[in-house]
Design an enzyme around this catalytic site. Sequence first.
Site, PDB file in Angstrom:
ATOM      1  N   ASP A  87       0.840  -1.199   0.000  1.00 23.85           N
ATOM      2  CA  ASP A  87       0.000   0.000   0.000  1.00 23.85           C
ATOM      3  C   ASP A  87       0.874   1.248   0.000  1.00 23.85           C
ATOM      4  O   ASP A  87       2.059   1.204   0.358  1.00 23.85           O
ATOM      5  CB  ASP A  87      -0.937   0.003   1.202  1.00 23.85           C
ATOM      6  N   GLU A 149       0.116  -0.913   5.943  1.00 16.83           N
ATOM      7  CA  GLU A 149       1.215  -0.391   6.753  1.00 16.83           C
ATOM      8  C   GLU A 149       1.141   1.116   6.903  1.00 16.83           C
ATOM      9  O   GLU A 149       1.417   1.665   7.982  1.00 16.83           O
ATOM     10  CB  GLU A 149       2.556  -0.793   6.135  1.00 16.83           C
TER      11      GLU A 149
END
Length: 390
Positions: A87, A149
């Site tokens: 991400d 994250e």
Amino acid sequence: MLWCRMTELLASAENRLEQILADAIALIEVESPSADHVAVARSADAVTALLAERLGARAEQIVLGGSTHVLARWGAETRLLLLGHHDTVWPLGTLARIPAAVTDGVLRGPGAVDMKGGLAVAIHALGLLRERGGDAALDGVTLLITGDEELGSPSSRELIEQTAAGALATLVLEAGGDAGELKVERKGVSLYRVEAEGRAAHAGLEPEKGVNAGVALAHAIIAIAALHGSEPGLSVVPTRAAIGTTTNTVPAAASVSVDVRSHSAAAQERLDAAIRAIAPAVPGSALRVEGGINRLPLEAGASAALFAEAHRLATVLGLPELRGIAVGGASDGNFTAGLGVPTLDGIGVWGGGAHAENEHAVVAGFAPRTALVAALVQSVLGGGNHAGSR
């Protein structure tokens, strides 16, 4: 023989450079803002497909809290965890403004250095070993690529900790320092929300009947800010605040968020006690503290042996002297270090501008890092300091 084999490893990585960059670009071009679960799922599909194509891996997709994480295992036991995330902080459409491309010796694009370049390095490092020894050369490796994250790993933390438990080591594919340094220390993070409670009253007609939560919070913020620097490396920063409801009402409620960073778990504990001990300074008001320690630090002891081995292997590979740095930012490596698993961070590519318009990864670092990661994996799986010489 050792020097010859290491030279072969670096040469093989250099021969792969064009493909490593192409794979990094392909990953960047599947945009994956953390909060967009559909986009993150598409990115997970791209990662899964690349693992199948380059490593013949049948990766598992794990959806937790809407975020899609990718897990690939070689063998039944996790002896070495390679840890990364797919991400990014960039919204959909960023590619139209910052296309993924190599220009002037750097790879640009949303997530180039944080951290899709590192994912390409990890995949090709494993590819180098598999090329030499088949899947048996990867026995004991687990590759976990999470999808949240950048949000603080709310859904993946437990997965990370479960996967890392009992491992010999964790290598975190986050970006290195600006000059390629490895991140041998990361501060721990504590997050708080401090709420002040007062009593509402009309600000014009009868303010004396109120208890001003905003004033109570102001005193608390001063007390909180005074804790900053009370121990070496300890940062205590009041950030976002909110006070009251309307402009003509004595505020009955107010709150502030507090960001705390520390190199020491003991200092985190002492700060936690100190912030909870702050007393309300306005009569009739009350303070409530929510939150606490979010991530323990990645302390120097957690990375020392792995860094020493990385330093040795870099010398054998003929790379420039490897250096380590301590940084204030946290990563998922804090979680694995907090479990007592030896953890080395910043083993991915390097460049600069993470989360900024000028995000970039230095192309000259891709092949050396790929070779170094491969050598480290081989060393850990081989069982010790000189496993890479076998």
